[in-house]
Design an enzyme around this catalytic site. Structure first.
Site, PDB file in Angstrom:
ATOM      1  N   HIS A  17     -20.312   6.309  -6.362  1.00  7.71           N
ATOM      2  CA  HIS A  17     -21.152   6.742  -5.234  1.00  7.71           C
ATOM      3  C   HIS A  17     -22.550   7.108  -5.736  1.00  7.71           C
ATOM      4  O   HIS A  17     -23.558   6.742  -5.121  1.00  7.71           O
ATOM      5  CB  HIS A  17     -20.566   7.995  -4.557  1.00  7.71           C
ATOM      6  CG  HIS A  17     -19.240   7.790  -3.900  1.00  7.71           C
ATOM      7  ND1 HIS A  17     -18.171   8.613  -4.124  1.00  7.71           N
ATOM      8  CD2 HIS A  17     -18.822   6.870  -2.995  1.00  7.71           C
ATOM      9  CE1 HIS A  17     -17.136   8.213  -3.399  1.00  7.71           C
ATOM     10  NE2 HIS A  17     -17.506   7.152  -2.712  1.00  7.71           N
ATOM     11  N   LYS A  41      -8.236  12.156   8.598  1.00  2.09           N
ATOM     12  CA  LYS A  41      -8.057  11.460   7.311  1.00  2.09           C
ATOM     13  C   LYS A  41      -7.412  12.375   6.266  1.00  2.09           C
ATOM     14  O   LYS A  41      -7.214  11.951   5.137  1.00  2.09           O
ATOM     15  CB  LYS A  41      -9.415  10.982   6.791  1.00  2.09           C
ATOM     16  CG  LYS A  41      -9.905   9.675   7.426  1.00  2.09           C
ATOM     17  CD  LYS A  41     -11.018   9.047   6.587  1.00  2.09           C
ATOM     18  CE  LYS A  41     -11.336   7.635   7.041  1.00  2.09           C
ATOM     19  NZ  LYS A  41     -12.342   6.989   6.193  1.00  2.09           N
ATOM     20  N   ARG A  90     -17.648  -3.142  -3.897  1.00  5.01           N
ATOM     21  CA  ARG A  90     -17.133  -3.168  -5.268  1.00  5.01           C
ATOM     22  C   ARG A  90     -16.559  -4.535  -5.606  1.00  5.01           C
ATOM     23  O   ARG A  90     -16.846  -5.100  -6.641  1.00  5.01           O
ATOM     24  CB  ARG A  90     -16.025  -2.116  -5.430  1.00  5.01           C
ATOM     25  CG  ARG A  90     -16.538  -0.709  -5.458  1.00  5.01           C
ATOM     26  CD  ARG A  90     -15.425   0.267  -5.337  1.00  5.01           C
ATOM     27  NE  ARG A  90     -14.730   0.069  -4.080  1.00  5.01           N
ATOM     28  CZ  ARG A  90     -13.852   0.898  -3.561  1.00  5.01           C
ATOM     29  NH1 ARG A  90     -13.515   1.976  -4.219  1.00  5.01           N
ATOM     30  NH2 ARG A  90     -13.278   0.664  -2.402  1.00  5.01           N
ATOM     31  N   SER A 128     -12.377   7.132  -4.926  1.00  8.62           N
ATOM     32  CA  SER A 128     -11.983   8.538  -4.818  1.00  8.62           C
ATOM     33  C   SER A 128     -10.462   8.663  -4.842  1.00  8.62           C
ATOM     34  O   SER A 128      -9.917   9.614  -5.399  1.00  8.62           O
ATOM     35  CB  SER A 128     -12.522   9.144  -3.523  1.00  8.62           C
ATOM     36  OG  SER A 128     -13.917   9.077  -3.498  1.00  8.62           O
TER      37      SER A 128
HETATM   38  O1  PNS Z   1     -15.935   6.384   2.304  1.00  9.32           O
HETATM   39  P1  PNS Z   1     -15.266   5.678   3.457  1.00  9.32           P
HETATM   40  O2  PNS Z   1     -14.047   6.460   3.887  1.00  9.32           O
HETATM   41  O3  PNS Z   1     -14.974   4.244   3.147  1.00  9.32           O
HETATM   42  O4  PNS Z   1     -16.322   5.730   4.662  1.00  9.32           O
HETATM   43  C1  PNS Z   1     -15.975   5.227   5.920  1.00  9.32           C
HETATM   44  C2  PNS Z   1     -17.027   5.584   6.994  1.00  9.32           C
HETATM   45  C3  PNS Z   1     -17.296   7.065   7.019  1.00  9.32           C
HETATM   46  C4  PNS Z   1     -18.307   4.843   6.692  1.00  9.32           C
HETATM   47  C5  PNS Z   1     -16.454   5.097   8.352  1.00  9.32           C
HETATM   48  O5  PNS Z   1     -15.143   5.565   8.506  1.00  9.32           O
HETATM   49  C6  PNS Z   1     -17.281   5.534   9.559  1.00  9.32           C
HETATM   50  O6  PNS Z   1     -18.393   5.114   9.738  1.00  9.32           O
HETATM   51  N1  PNS Z   1     -16.704   6.421  10.381  1.00  9.32           N
HETATM   52  C7  PNS Z   1     -17.348   6.941  11.560  1.00  9.32           C
HETATM   53  C8  PNS Z   1     -16.704   6.375  12.827  1.00  9.32           C
HETATM   54  C9  PNS Z   1     -17.342   5.066  13.237  1.00  9.32           C
HETATM   55  O7  PNS Z   1     -18.519   4.968  13.476  1.00  9.32           O
HETATM   56  N2  PNS Z   1     -16.511   3.996  13.345  1.00  9.32           N
HETATM   57  C10 PNS Z   1     -16.996   2.712  13.829  1.00  9.32           C
HETATM   58  C11 PNS Z   1     -17.313   1.766  12.717  1.00  9.32           C
HETATM   59  S1  PNS Z   1     -15.924   0.701  12.513  1.00  9.32           S
END
Ligand code: PNS
Length: 169
Positions: A17, A41, A90, A128
């Site tokens: 990150h 989550k 990645r 993570s």
């Molecule tokens: O680190 P992560 O868990 O891969 O991040 C995921 C994240 C936070 C980018 C994603 O879950 C997110 O944007 N969540 C907010 C809800 C949202 O907007 N969902 C619609 C997009 S599919």
């Protein structure tokens, strides 16, 4: 002023990150690191803890701001005035999920673009989730996360151990 958002769970923040934060902050005037507050989550660290760790490890990066968010990412982008979402890729396995998310976000808000940075090769295996697994079994995580995080992980693991020992077997 070009603002970008680098969103994620950061549970906890890893060197992978940090690599993306460093490189993407060079592309924008301000980089908002959006920390998802979503208890569904079941994160290991609370959003406050994740924000605190991120603030600590980015304290020497003047363009970076750490902000928690809930709900839709595009809403958060609109509220903060960011025109760009940054995500790290990645490996090919990330691609399907990332593409789906980017396209959904673009449908929801056409004015916001998703930009992908390829994660540095040395971090391409890192997540993570694997860090938490290694730590849970007492492995060395110093190659994966900053020092601040190592201490916090140890505290969490010790707390978890004492709770587990209190449970009747
Ligand atoms: O680190 P992560 O868990 O891969 O991040 C995921 C994240 C936070 C980018 C994603 O879950 C997110 O944007 N969540 C907010 C809800 C949202 O907007 N969902 C619609 C997009 S599919």
């Amino acid at each position: 002023m070009l603002k970008g958002i680098y969103p994620g769970s950061f549970d906890p923040v890893t060197f992978g990150h940090l690599d993306i934060i460093r490189r993407s902050s060079a592309l924008v005037d301000e980089l908002i690191v959006g920390v998802l507050n979503n208890n569904a989550k079941s994160p290991l660290f609370s959003v406050e803890e994740r924000v605190r760790m991120l603030k600590e490890v980015t304290k020497n990066m003047p363009k970076v701001r750490i902000v928690p968010f809930e709900g839709l990412l595009v809403e958060f982008a609109r509220e903060t005035g960011a025109g760009m979402i940054i995500r790290g890729l990645r490996a090919i396995t990330d691609f399907e999920y990332e593409l789906q998310m980017a396209q959904t976000n673009h449908k929801l808000e056409a004015g916001i673009e998703t930009v992908f940075l390829t994660t540095g090769l040395e971090y391409s295996y890192l997540s993570s989730t694997t860090v938490k697994e290694v730590a849970a079994f007492g492995g060395d995580i110093s190659q994966f996360v900053p020092k601040t995080v190592i201490g916090k992980m140890q505290e969490k693991m010790n707390k978890k151990e004492s709770v587990d020992n209190e449970q009747p077997h």
